[in-house]
Scaffold this active site. Structure first.
Site, PDB file in Angstrom:
ATOM      1  N   SER A  84      56.499  30.166  31.116  1.00  0.00           N
ATOM      2  CA  SER A  84      56.764  31.535  31.537  1.00  0.00           C
ATOM      3  C   SER A  84      55.717  31.862  32.583  1.00  0.00           C
ATOM      4  O   SER A  84      54.527  31.861  32.294  1.00  0.00           O
ATOM      5  CB  SER A  84      56.647  32.468  30.340  1.00  0.00           C
ATOM      6  OG  SER A  84      56.744  33.788  30.777  1.00  0.00           O
ATOM      7  N   ARG A  85      56.166  32.117  33.818  1.00  0.00           N
ATOM      8  CA  ARG A  85      55.197  32.235  34.909  1.00  0.00           C
ATOM      9  C   ARG A  85      54.533  33.593  34.964  1.00  0.00           C
ATOM     10  O   ARG A  85      53.432  33.712  35.477  1.00  0.00           O
ATOM     11  CB  ARG A  85      55.881  31.942  36.248  1.00  0.00           C
ATOM     12  CG  ARG A  85      56.309  30.503  36.351  1.00  0.00           C
ATOM     13  CD  ARG A  85      56.730  30.108  37.742  1.00  0.00           C
ATOM     14  NE  ARG A  85      57.402  28.816  37.671  1.00  0.00           N
ATOM     15  CZ  ARG A  85      58.676  28.617  37.911  1.00  0.00           C
ATOM     16  NH1 ARG A  85      59.438  29.608  38.288  1.00  0.00           N
ATOM     17  NH2 ARG A  85      59.193  27.412  37.802  1.00  0.00           N
ATOM     18  N   VAL A  86      55.184  34.626  34.491  1.00  0.00           N
ATOM     19  CA  VAL A  86      54.579  35.953  34.609  1.00  0.00           C
ATOM     20  C   VAL A  86      54.397  36.652  33.265  1.00  0.00           C
ATOM     21  O   VAL A  86      53.697  37.647  33.172  1.00  0.00           O
ATOM     22  CB  VAL A  86      55.401  36.877  35.548  1.00  0.00           C
ATOM     23  CG1 VAL A  86      55.392  36.370  36.960  1.00  0.00           C
ATOM     24  CG2 VAL A  86      56.837  37.018  35.057  1.00  0.00           C
ATOM     25  N   THR A 144      64.211  31.581  38.979  1.00  0.00           N
ATOM     26  CA  THR A 144      63.672  32.367  37.861  1.00  0.00           C
ATOM     27  C   THR A 144      62.147  32.266  37.746  1.00  0.00           C
ATOM     28  O   THR A 144      61.516  31.430  38.384  1.00  0.00           O
ATOM     29  CB  THR A 144      64.308  31.907  36.539  1.00  0.00           C
ATOM     30  OG1 THR A 144      64.236  30.490  36.479  1.00  0.00           O
ATOM     31  CG2 THR A 144      65.738  32.330  36.445  1.00  0.00           C
TER      32      THR A 144
END
Lengths: 130, 511
Positions: free
Chosen positions: B373-375, B347
């Site tokens: 949250s990476r993006v 994810t």
């Protein structure tokens, strides 16, 4: 009970060795079975059962079981066999049987393929559609 | 009567008259919903196998002389020697807007007693995820309505954000809140006739859950008016393992229809731990070799191919998106177990929920340090981004200082102030379930705490003050709220207006 993996492996090896020009050689199969029975290896029954299954499937693959509601005449039998050999591009032996339950038409089973042109087959197809 | 005759005649005309080849097999062994079939030489992987009497199977193992198939539905009627046939069709489910508001099983058959589903579009359950060319990066937000998430762990449309935590830590609640909030936004945009708003449709896939839990979720969604924008795919604990294994893929197919047709959808897999267990059961009965924790070797691929189907498509490909919120249940907070590590690595970030926080009363029990949250920050609303950027830092500093302050040593005034501010931020992030907050209200509240407007409110009165402020903003300052939504970013003029509004509220507020 499941067949042990080793027995299946040996049976498959014997089966593969029993082919001549891409066709199962009956003499070779017989010889292999006789030698195997004489040698009495471990899991003999399992190997033989596995072998029997492979040979049965191969025979079924090359045999057309033709069922018809009425007896087919010789000319029709010949035409049918020739047509099947043309479709499958290999020699196919045909076994003919009369089955009044079909009501009419012909049902051919060869390996896991079924060509159902019988009246009973069509009626069941119709009942499923309705 | 004449109509019936015409219909029968039509059926007769439609029935095949030529002799067609069929590929058949014979059931050699059947146990635990898995049949081993001899024959079926033409069977394809994932092809539907017809066992007659409306019972279907799915070919999963293609061996030299046998086919292993899982039975979808009641397998009691199937016996050794039963003849079955290939259908030439891959397993497909109905898709489209007709499914909205419905509860269906993993094959798309209705379970809610509201009649048949009126759709003629079907999608295969297993589909290859969109490729690189068709994708674009995440740039639009998914508003969860949960302040802690929207501020610190923003989720974008097309993102895959894992929700992970122990049992009863509020994992499902976060997802339900998100569905409710988006239904609210969809309805508001519909009523306002806003053509630019892209509605977000939700799909909730329940895998291996108690029927009572599923009924409760449906009840909550109905109560909050979210069902008209939601599809529920239910494979309860009493369904067989094959249906539980298929449910997330069916849900993904339904979501893909929205994505392919230029719309946005959100899919929730609740939960993938149980999904992995169901797949393990199917694999073991199919006699596939087992690996770590008896899971089959392809359990990573199982989840990666599922989650890869969530994507944001480019303008040329229709500009649709499918956002995925998979849920994983950990055992005693162990995130290093097999399935959690797999899904974490697949994810684009995770929301980690902690039992300790939950029992301390911090609900949603989001562990800010471990959640990421990476993006999503690329998709965050600009106004929120301007404010929330500092909040995460403040909170991290607070936690560090709070741990230090436990030693009981004297603290200087600056540290004291930071601790007090931190306590108030933690308090603000507490939120009741099924009570999502609009992003513009969240923005103003966070701006107020950062600019010391909450510093003189006692910590135990913060929630009360926040609730009243939200009410005040929504009822007395709707123009300001609308302006924040419209302008998206905070400029000096807007900040001045916010300041006036918050000051006005503070003058009226008496705890």
């Amino acid at each position: 009970m499941t067949t042990p993996r080793e027995a299946r492996r040996i049976a498959r090896a014997l089966f593969r060795e029993s082919f001549t020009d891409g066709r199962l050689d009956e003499a070779k199969v017989r010889q292999a079975i006789q030698q195997l029975a004489a040698a009495k290896p471990r899991m003999l029954v399992a190997i033989l059962k596995s072998c029997e299954r492979l040979v049965r499937l191969e025979v079924e693959r090359n045999t057309a079981r033709v069922e018809s509601a009425a007896e087919l005449d010789a000319g029709l039998r010949e035409r049918l066999t020739a047509q099947l050999q043309k479709i499958y591009r290999r020699p196919v032996a045909a076994e003919f049987r009369v089955n009044p339950e079909l009501l009419g038409g012909v049902r051919v089973r060869i390996g896991s393929d079924v060509w159902d042109g019988s009246v009973s087959g069509r009626l069941s197809e119709l009942s499923a559609a309705l | 009567m004449a109509n019936i005759l015409q219909e029968i005649e039509k059926q007769i005309a439609g029935a095949k008259t030529g002799v067609a080849r069929q590929n058949v097999g014979v059931v050699r062994e059947i146990s635990d919903g898995v049949a081993r079939i001899e024959g079926l030489s033409d069977a394809m992987l994932n092809e539907m196998i017809d066992f007659g009497n409306n019972v279907m199977g799915l070919a999963l193992n293609l061996e030299e002389t046998e086919v292993g198939a899982v039975i979808l539905g009641d397998y009691i009627g199937i016996k050794e020697g039963t003849e079955c046939r290939t259908t030439g069709r891959l397993l497909s489910v109905p898709v489209g807007k007709a499914l909205l508001g419905r509860v269906v099983d993993s094959l798309g058959r209705p379970l809610d007693g509201k009649g048949p589903i009126q759709t003629d579009t079907f999608y295969p359950v297993e589909k290859i995820a969109p490729g690189i060319i068709k994708r674009r990066s995440v740039s639009q937000p998914v508003q969860t309505g949960i302040m802690a998430v929207d501020a610190m762990i923003p989720i974008g449309r097309g993102q895959r954000e894992l929700i992970i935590g122990d049992r009863s830590t509020g994992k499902t609640t976060i997802c339900i809140d998100t569905i409710i909030n988006n239904a609210r936004l969809n309805r508001a945009a519909e009523q306002a006739g806003d053509k630019n708003y892209r509605p977000l449709y939700s799909i909730y896939v329940a895998v291996g859950q108690k029927q009572s839990n599923i009924a409760r979720v449906i009840g909550v969604l109905e109560e909050n008016g979210a069902m008209p924008y939601t599809i529920i795919v239910a494979a309860a604990a009493s369904d067989n393992a094959a249906n539980q294994y298929l449910a997330p893929f069916s849900g993904a197919a339904m979501g893909e229809w929205f994505m392919d047709n230029g719309m946005d959808a959100l899919i929730i897999y609740d939960d993938l731990s149980k999904h992995a267990v169901a797949y393990r059961q199917v694999s073991l009965i199919l006699k596939r070799p087992s690996g770590r924790e008896a899971y089959p070797g392809d359990v990573f691929y199982l989840h990666s191919r599922l989650l890869e189907r969530a994507a944001r498509l480019s303008e040329q490909a229709g500009n649709g998106s499918l956002t995925a919120l998979p849920i994983i249940e950990t055992q005693l907070g162990d995130v290093s177990a097999y399935i959690p590590t797999n899904v974490i690595s697949i994810t684009d970030g995770q929301i980690y929920l902690e039992t300790d926080l939950f029992y301390q009363g911090v609900r949603p029990a989001i562990s800010v340090g471990l959640s990421v949250s990476r993006v999503g920050s690329a998709a965050q609303v600009k106004a929120m981004k301007q404010i929330a950027g500092r909040i995460k830092g403040d909170l991290a500093q607070f936690r560090e200082l709070a741990a230090f302050a436990q030693f009981g040593s004297d603290l200087d005034a600056k540290t004291q102030a930071q601790l007090e501010r931190g306590k108030r931020i933690v308090e603000l992030f507490k939120q009741n379930q099924y009570n999502p907050q609009p992003v513009e209200v969240q923005t103003v509240v966070l701006w107020a705490v950062q600019n010391a407007f909450f510093d003189d409110v006692a910590v135990d009165k913060i929630k009360d003050c926040q609730a009243r402020m939200s009410d005040y903003l929504m009822s007395r300052k709707p123009e300001l709220m609308a302006k924040i939504v419209k302008e998206k970013a905070l400029n000096d003029a807007l900040i001045a207006e916010i300041k006036v509004a918050v000051t006005e509220f503070k003058q009226t507020y008496r705890s």
